[in-house]
Scaffold this motif. Structure first.
Motif, PDB file in Angstrom:
ATOM      1  N   LYS A 314     -13.364  -1.865 -20.504  1.00  0.00           N
ATOM      2  CA  LYS A 314     -12.039  -1.759 -19.901  1.00  0.00           C
ATOM      3  C   LYS A 314     -12.109  -0.713 -18.792  1.00  0.00           C
ATOM      4  O   LYS A 314     -12.477   0.436 -19.024  1.00  0.00           O
ATOM      5  CB  LYS A 314     -11.009  -1.344 -20.955  1.00  0.00           C
ATOM      6  CG  LYS A 314      -9.607  -1.105 -20.422  1.00  0.00           C
ATOM      7  CD  LYS A 314      -8.702  -0.648 -21.553  1.00  0.00           C
ATOM      8  CE  LYS A 314      -7.316  -0.307 -21.062  1.00  0.00           C
ATOM      9  NZ  LYS A 314      -6.449   0.174 -22.170  1.00  0.00           N
ATOM     10  N   LEU A 315     -11.804  -1.139 -17.561  1.00  0.00           N
ATOM     11  CA  LEU A 315     -11.841  -0.247 -16.404  1.00  0.00           C
ATOM     12  C   LEU A 315     -10.427   0.225 -16.097  1.00  0.00           C
ATOM     13  O   LEU A 315      -9.526  -0.588 -15.873  1.00  0.00           O
ATOM     14  CB  LEU A 315     -12.439  -0.960 -15.185  1.00  0.00           C
ATOM     15  CG  LEU A 315     -12.308  -0.240 -13.840  1.00  0.00           C
ATOM     16  CD1 LEU A 315     -13.069   1.093 -13.869  1.00  0.00           C
ATOM     17  CD2 LEU A 315     -12.809  -1.128 -12.701  1.00  0.00           C
ATOM     18  N   THR A 316     -10.238   1.521 -16.087  1.00  0.00           N
ATOM     19  CA  THR A 316      -8.941   2.105 -15.749  1.00  0.00           C
ATOM     20  C   THR A 316      -9.112   2.986 -14.516  1.00  0.00           C
ATOM     21  O   THR A 316      -9.998   3.833 -14.465  1.00  0.00           O
ATOM     22  CB  THR A 316      -8.380   2.955 -16.911  1.00  0.00           C
ATOM     23  OG1 THR A 316      -8.205   2.115 -18.058  1.00  0.00           O
ATOM     24  CG2 THR A 316      -7.044   3.576 -16.539  1.00  0.00           C
ATOM     25  N   ILE A 317      -8.273   2.746 -13.527  1.00  0.00           N
ATOM     26  CA  ILE A 317      -8.251   3.557 -12.318  1.00  0.00           C
ATOM     27  C   ILE A 317      -6.967   4.374 -12.328  1.00  0.00           C
ATOM     28  O   ILE A 317      -5.882   3.834 -12.546  1.00  0.00           O
ATOM     29  CB  ILE A 317      -8.318   2.697 -11.042  1.00  0.00           C
ATOM     30  CG1 ILE A 317      -9.573   1.817 -11.051  1.00  0.00           C
ATOM     31  CG2 ILE A 317      -8.283   3.576  -9.798  1.00  0.00           C
ATOM     32  CD1 ILE A 317     -10.873   2.589 -11.019  1.00  0.00           C
ATOM     33  N   GLU A 318      -7.097   5.658 -12.094  1.00  0.00           N
ATOM     34  CA  GLU A 318      -5.950   6.570 -12.101  1.00  0.00           C
ATOM     35  C   GLU A 318      -5.921   7.333 -10.782  1.00  0.00           C
ATOM     36  O   GLU A 318      -6.865   8.034 -10.440  1.00  0.00           O
ATOM     37  CB  GLU A 318      -6.055   7.529 -13.278  1.00  0.00           C
ATOM     38  CG  GLU A 318      -4.920   8.526 -13.379  1.00  0.00           C
ATOM     39  CD  GLU A 318      -5.122   9.509 -14.508  1.00  0.00           C
ATOM     40  OE1 GLU A 318      -4.829   9.158 -15.663  1.00  0.00           O
ATOM     41  OE2 GLU A 318      -5.601  10.633 -14.238  1.00  0.00           O
ATOM     42  N   VAL A 319      -4.826   7.173 -10.034  1.00  0.00           N
ATOM     43  CA  VAL A 319      -4.642   7.855  -8.755  1.00  0.00           C
ATOM     44  C   VAL A 319      -3.416   8.758  -8.864  1.00  0.00           C
ATOM     45  O   VAL A 319      -2.357   8.314  -9.318  1.00  0.00           O
ATOM     46  CB  VAL A 319      -4.468   6.857  -7.594  1.00  0.00           C
ATOM     47  CG1 VAL A 319      -4.135   7.589  -6.302  1.00  0.00           C
ATOM     48  CG2 VAL A 319      -5.727   6.021  -7.416  1.00  0.00           C
ATOM     49  N   VAL A 320      -3.563  10.012  -8.464  1.00  0.00           N
ATOM     50  CA  VAL A 320      -2.441  10.956  -8.466  1.00  0.00           C
ATOM     51  C   VAL A 320      -2.116  11.305  -7.015  1.00  0.00           C
ATOM     52  O   VAL A 320      -2.913  11.981  -6.351  1.00  0.00           O
ATOM     53  CB  VAL A 320      -2.780  12.235  -9.256  1.00  0.00           C
ATOM     54  CG1 VAL A 320      -1.592  13.194  -9.235  1.00  0.00           C
ATOM     55  CG2 VAL A 320      -3.163  11.885 -10.683  1.00  0.00           C
ATOM     56  N   PRO A 321      -0.983  10.835  -6.493  1.00  0.00           N
ATOM     57  CA  PRO A 321      -0.608  11.188  -5.119  1.00  0.00           C
ATOM     58  C   PRO A 321       0.037  12.565  -5.073  1.00  0.00           C
ATOM     59  O   PRO A 321       1.122  12.766  -5.595  1.00  0.00           O
ATOM     60  CB  PRO A 321       0.392  10.090  -4.741  1.00  0.00           C
ATOM     61  CG  PRO A 321       0.971   9.637  -6.037  1.00  0.00           C
ATOM     62  CD  PRO A 321      -0.051   9.877  -7.102  1.00  0.00           C
ATOM     63  N   LEU A 349       4.547   4.776  -9.751  1.00  0.00           N
ATOM     64  CA  LEU A 349       4.236   5.979 -10.511  1.00  0.00           C
ATOM     65  C   LEU A 349       4.570   5.800 -11.984  1.00  0.00           C
ATOM     66  O   LEU A 349       5.613   5.240 -12.330  1.00  0.00           O
ATOM     67  CB  LEU A 349       5.021   7.169  -9.969  1.00  0.00           C
ATOM     68  CG  LEU A 349       4.428   7.927  -8.776  1.00  0.00           C
ATOM     69  CD1 LEU A 349       5.391   9.009  -8.324  1.00  0.00           C
ATOM     70  CD2 LEU A 349       3.087   8.536  -9.115  1.00  0.00           C
ATOM     71  N   ASN A 350       3.700   6.297 -12.855  1.00  0.00           N
ATOM     72  CA  ASN A 350       3.929   6.304 -14.294  1.00  0.00           C
ATOM     73  C   ASN A 350       3.410   7.633 -14.838  1.00  0.00           C
ATOM     74  O   ASN A 350       2.212   7.895 -14.782  1.00  0.00           O
ATOM     75  CB  ASN A 350       3.221   5.124 -14.960  1.00  0.00           C
ATOM     76  CG  ASN A 350       3.413   5.101 -16.462  1.00  0.00           C
ATOM     77  OD1 ASN A 350       4.278   5.799 -16.994  1.00  0.00           O
ATOM     78  ND2 ASN A 350       2.608   4.315 -17.154  1.00  0.00           N
ATOM     79  N   ASN A 453       6.465  17.737  -3.471  1.00  0.00           N
ATOM     80  CA  ASN A 453       6.539  16.449  -4.158  1.00  0.00           C
ATOM     81  C   ASN A 453       6.714  16.721  -5.648  1.00  0.00           C
ATOM     82  O   ASN A 453       5.749  16.976  -6.357  1.00  0.00           O
ATOM     83  CB  ASN A 453       5.272  15.638  -3.898  1.00  0.00           C
ATOM     84  CG  ASN A 453       5.267  14.309  -4.646  1.00  0.00           C
ATOM     85  OD1 ASN A 453       6.287  13.889  -5.205  1.00  0.00           O
ATOM     86  ND2 ASN A 453       4.129  13.639  -4.662  1.00  0.00           N
ATOM     87  N   MET A 454       7.952  16.662  -6.114  1.00  0.00           N
ATOM     88  CA  MET A 454       8.267  17.064  -7.485  1.00  0.00           C
ATOM     89  C   MET A 454       7.999  15.955  -8.497  1.00  0.00           C
ATOM     90  O   MET A 454       8.322  16.103  -9.674  1.00  0.00           O
ATOM     91  CB  MET A 454       9.731  17.510  -7.568  1.00  0.00           C
ATOM     92  CG  MET A 454      10.078  18.668  -6.658  1.00  0.00           C
ATOM     93  SD  MET A 454       9.253  20.206  -7.119  1.00  0.00           S
ATOM     94  CE  MET A 454      10.268  20.705  -8.512  1.00  0.00           C
ATOM     95  N   PHE A 455       7.397  14.855  -8.076  1.00  0.00           N
ATOM     96  CA  PHE A 455       7.140  13.732  -8.976  1.00  0.00           C
ATOM     97  C   PHE A 455       5.770  13.817  -9.646  1.00  0.00           C
ATOM     98  O   PHE A 455       5.533  13.121 -10.632  1.00  0.00           O
ATOM     99  CB  PHE A 455       7.253  12.407  -8.216  1.00  0.00           C
ATOM    100  CG  PHE A 455       8.656  12.061  -7.807  1.00  0.00           C
ATOM    101  CD1 PHE A 455       9.475  11.317  -8.628  1.00  0.00           C
ATOM    102  CD2 PHE A 455       9.169  12.512  -6.596  1.00  0.00           C
ATOM    103  CE1 PHE A 455      10.763  10.999  -8.259  1.00  0.00           C
ATOM    104  CE2 PHE A 455      10.463  12.201  -6.215  1.00  0.00           C
ATOM    105  CZ  PHE A 455      11.265  11.451  -7.048  1.00  0.00           C
ATOM    106  N   THR A 456       4.842  14.619  -9.090  1.00  0.00           N
ATOM    107  CA  THR A 456       3.503  14.718  -9.655  1.00  0.00           C
ATOM    108  C   THR A 456       3.143  16.185  -9.871  1.00  0.00           C
ATOM    109  O   THR A 456       3.676  17.076  -9.212  1.00  0.00           O
ATOM    110  CB  THR A 456       2.449  14.073  -8.729  1.00  0.00           C
ATOM    111  OG1 THR A 456       2.368  14.822  -7.503  1.00  0.00           O
ATOM    112  CG2 THR A 456       2.828  12.636  -8.397  1.00  0.00           C
ATOM    113  N   VAL A 457       2.206  16.422 -10.795  1.00  0.00           N
ATOM    114  CA  VAL A 457       1.832  17.795 -11.138  1.00  0.00           C
ATOM    115  C   VAL A 457       1.213  18.505  -9.941  1.00  0.00           C
ATOM    116  O   VAL A 457       1.596  19.625  -9.583  1.00  0.00           O
ATOM    117  CB  VAL A 457       0.868  17.807 -12.341  1.00  0.00           C
ATOM    118  CG1 VAL A 457       0.345  19.212 -12.589  1.00  0.00           C
ATOM    119  CG2 VAL A 457       1.573  17.287 -13.589  1.00  0.00           C
ATOM    120  N   CYS A 458       0.245  17.866  -9.277  1.00  0.00           N
ATOM    121  CA  CYS A 458      -0.406  18.528  -8.150  1.00  0.00           C
ATOM    122  C   CYS A 458       0.547  18.671  -6.978  1.00  0.00           C
ATOM    123  O   CYS A 458       0.464  19.636  -6.210  1.00  0.00           O
ATOM    124  CB  CYS A 458      -1.668  17.772  -7.730  1.00  0.00           C
ATOM    125  SG  CYS A 458      -1.390  16.070  -7.198  1.00  0.00           S
TER     126      CYS A 458
END
Length: 580
Positions: A314-321, A349-350, A453-458
Motif C-alpha cells: 500500500k503506497l501512501t503519499i502525504e503532502v503538507v502545504p 486537506l485532511n 497559514n493556520m490550517f497546517t502545523v508547519c
C-alpha cells in the motif's frame, strides 16, 4: 577491512531500509583503516547510502558540507557533533526558520562553550585559533521557543553553503565579493542529461549594479570566481531590484558550483543585505520511506518525483502545504504527467495534510506536486511544502488514519469584553469497534489573517503567529486580547501533539474580527437602558394610577346614582300614601 572482500557485516535481504551497526566491540572493528561497502541488487534498483558516526554519547553527528535541518522543542537541548579531519579553517553557520534558538560550540562535550553561534552570522574557526583542533567539535542548541533551523558546517574559508530550495540571508560589501558553494542534489535523475538551475538574489535596498559569476568546480576548489574565468553570469535588474536567471547544466559534468556575488552599492554605502535562492528543475529520485522539502516560485510550477517499489504494498503519499495551495497526483507512466492520466489525484486537506493511498504493484511510480496558488491564505512569493511516502501492507492503517478529533476538529469560542474564551474536543484513536480517547497535549496559536497559514502545523509555525498556550493538557482557554489586536481580523487554531505517535494534528481554525466596545460606550448603553427602564416603569405606574382613579370615580358616581334612585323611590312611596 577484510582484504579478501568477504562479507563481515551484512543486512537482511529484502528490506527497503537496511541499517548496519559496526561497533568497536566487534572482532573485526578497525579504528583507522578502509571499509569496503558492497551493494547487491536482485533487480534493477536505485538506492542511497549514508554513513554516520556514533560516539556512544547523546550527540548526533552531522556531515561536513551537507545542510542539517534541526528541530528543537521549547526548553529542550539538541546536541550535535562533527569531525574535522583536515588542517583547514572551519566554517559554521546556522539560519533559524522560526522560533528562538541559541547555539554554542566546544571541543569538549562536557566543557564550557568556546564559541557562540549567532543566527545568520558565520562562525570561522581559523587554524590560528588557539582552540582549533583536528578532531571532534560539539554543538549544543538550546531553544527558548519551539524552533527549526538549518546548520551548515564546512571547511571552506568564508564560503556559504547554499541549500536546495531554501532562502538564505547574506551581506554584500562594496569592497569584496560574497562567495557561495552550491552542490547539485544527488537525487536528480538524468532523463534529459540537463539540469536547469534557477538563481535569484533579492536586495533589501536598491544598489547601483550587481552581478553573479558562476563556475562548475571541483569540490576542493576554493577560489573566488571572477569575470575572466566564469562559466555563467547573471546580471542585476534595477527595475526589480534583484538578479534572477536560469542556466542549463550538463548533469554528467556539473556536481558543484562556485557562485561569487559582486556589487556597486553607491556612495557612502558599505554593505547591504540580500536573500539568495537556488533551486533545480528535474525529476527527483525518491527513496522509499523518505521525506523531502521543496519550494515553488511560480503558479502551476511542478515538481516530479520518481519512486521505485520492490514489493506489492500500500503506497501512501502525504503532502503538507506550509505556504500556498498544493495538489499532487501519481502516475505509473512518465508520459502520464503530461497526458493527465493519473492513478491517484489529491488536493483536499485532511488533518492538515493532503493524503492519498493506493495499492501498488512492484515497479516505478511518478509523483507530481503542483502549485495551484502561491497565496491562497498568506500573501507570499513562494509556496513551500513537505512530501513523504509510506509503504505498508494493504489493510494496515498508517499515520494519522487511526486518529480523529472530536466534533470534527471544530473549535468553540466566544468573546466577552476583551477575553477570548476557547474550548476544543478530545483526540481519539480507532479501536476494533469504536474510538478510544488518548492523552495529548495542546498548543494554541493566534495570528492576524493573512500572516500565517493556520490550517497546517508547519504553516502555523513558519508564519507570523503568536503562541498563547504551550503544551497544556486542559481543553479550554481564557485569553486577554491585547490592545494591538483591536479592529483586526484574527485567526485562532489549536495543535494537538500525540505522544505515542510523535505527530501533531491541527484543528480547524476560525476567523473573527475583534471590535471591543470602549468603556464610554458600555456605560452610555447602560445609562440608556436604565433610562428606558425608568421611563417605561414611570409610564406604567402613571397609567395604572390613572386607571385606578377613574375606577374610583366610576364607583363614586355609581354610588351617587344609587342614592338618588333610593330617594326618588321614597318620594314616590310618600305620594302614593297621600293618594290613599
Amino acid at each position: 577491512p577484510n582484504k579478501d572482500l568477504k562479507s563481515v557485516w551484512s543486512s537482511i535481504r529484502g528490506n527497503t531500509n537496511n541499517v548496519l551497526h559496526i561497533l568497536k566491540e566487534h572482532r573485526n572493528f578497525l579504528a583507522n583503516g578502509t571499509y569496503v561497502i558492497g551493494v547487491e541488487a536482485m533487480e534493477a534498483s536505485s538506492y542511497d547510502i549514508s554513513i554516520e558516526y556514533a560516539s556512544g554519547s547523546d550527540y548526533s553527528y552531522v556531515k561536513m558540507g551537507q545542510a542539517y535541518h534541526g528541530h528543537v522543542e521549547r526548553g529542550d537541548t539538541l546536541k550535535l557533533a562533527f569531525i574535522s579531519s583536515t588542517y583547514n579553517h572551519i566554517y559554521i553557520r546556522f539560519l533559524s526558520q522560526f522560533g528562538i534558538v541559541r547555539g554554542k560550540v566546544s571541543t569538549n562535550p562536557k566543557g564550557n562553550a568556546t564559541w557562540n553561534l549567532q543566527d545568520g552570522v558565520p562562525l570561522i574557526i581559523a587554524t590560528t585559533d588557539k582552540s582549533f583542533i583536528v578532531g571532534a567539535y560539539y554543538i549544543t542548541f538550546e531553544a527558548e521557543l519551539e524552533s527549526e533551523f538549518v546548520l551548515n558546517v564546512d571547511q571552506f574559508v568564508q564560503k556559504i553553503m547554499l541549500s536546495e530550495g531554501l532562502p538564505q540571508r547574506g551581506e554584500l560589501y562594496s569592497s569584496r565579493s560574497t562567495d557561495f558553494i552550491y552542490t547539485l542534489p544527488t537525487q536528480h535523475n538524468t532523463f534529459a542529461k540537463e539540469i536547469k538551475l534557477n538563481l535569484q538574489v533579492k536586495f533589501a535596498k536598491p544598489v547601483q549594479s550587481a552581478v553573479a559569476y558562476i563556475k562548475m568546480i571541483n569540490r576542493k576548489d576554493n577560489n573566488t570566481i571572477q569575470e575572466r574565468d566564469h562559466d555563467f553570469s547573471i546580471p542585476y535588474s534595477q527595475s526589480l531590484n534583484q538578479l534572477a536567471g536560469t542556466i542549463t547544466l550538463n548533469s554528467t559534468k556539473a556536481k558543484n558550483l562556485a557562485i561569487s556575488l559582486y556589487g556597486t552599492l553607491g556612495a557612502g554605502i558599505e554593505r547591504t543585505e540580500f536573500t539568495i535562492l537556488a533551486w533545480t528543475a528535474g525529476i527527483i529520485l525518491m527513496s522509499p520511506l523518505s521525506e523531502y522539502r521543496n519550494s515553488f516560485y511560480n503558479e502551476n510550477e511542478m515538481h516530479s518525483y520518481e519512486l521505485t517499489i520492490g514489493n506489492r504494498s500500500k503506497l501512501t503519499i502525504e503532502v503538507v502545504p506550509c505556504l500556498g495551495e498544493i495538489e499532487f497526483f501519481v502516475s505509473r507512466e512518465l508520459s502520464g504527467l503530461n497526458d493527465k492520466k493519473y492513478d491517484l489525484l489529491r488536493a483536499d486537506l485532511n488533518k492538515g495534510r493532503i493524503i492519498g493511498s493506493m495499492n501498488a504493484n512492484p515497479g516505478t511510480y511518478y509523483i507530481t506536486v503542483r502549485a495551484v496558488s502561491l497565496s491562497n491564505v498568506v500573501k507570499s512569493p513562494i509556496a513551500w511544502y513537505t512530501i513523504r511516502n509510506i509503504l505498508s501492507s494493504e489493510n494496515e492503517k498508517i499515520g494519522l488514519e487511526e486518529y480523529t478529533l472530536e466534533d470534527y476538529g471544530n473549535l468553540n469560542y466566544g468573546i466577552v469584553g476583551d477575553e477570548l474564551l476557547l474550548k476544543w474536543g478530545r483526540v481519539a484513536k480507532r479501536g476494533q469497534n469504536t474510538y478510544d480517547l488518548i492523552p495529548a497535549t495542546y498548543s494554541v496559536f493566534i495570528s492576524e489573517q493573512g500572516k500565517a497559514n493556520m490550517f497546517t502545523v508547519c504553516g502555523i509555525k513558519m508564519g507570523e503567529s503568536t503562541q498563547i498556550a504551550f503544551s497544556v493538557t486542559t481543553r479550554s482557554l481564557s485569553y486577554k486580547l491585547p490592545k494591538e489586536m483591536e479592529n483586526k481580523k484574527l485567526m485562532v487554531n489549536v495543535i494537538a501533539l500525540i505522544p505515542e505517535f510523535a505527530q501533531s494534528i491541527p484543528y480547524t481554525p476560525f476567523f473573527f474580527e475583534y471590535r471591543p466596545q470602549s468603556s464610554f460606550k458600555f456605560y452610555f448603553l447602560l445609562l440608556v437602558l436604565f433610562l428606558i427602564v425608568l421611563i417605561t416603569t414611570t409610564i406604567y405606574y402613571c397609567r395604572k394610577s390613572r386607571t385606578n382613579e377613574l375606577a374610583i370615580q366610576q364607583e363614586v358616581t355609581e354610588a351617587r346614582g344609587l342614592s338618588n334612585v333610593g330617594a326618588q323611590m321614597e318620594m314616590t312611596e310618600g305620594k302614593m300614601k297621600q293618594y290613599d
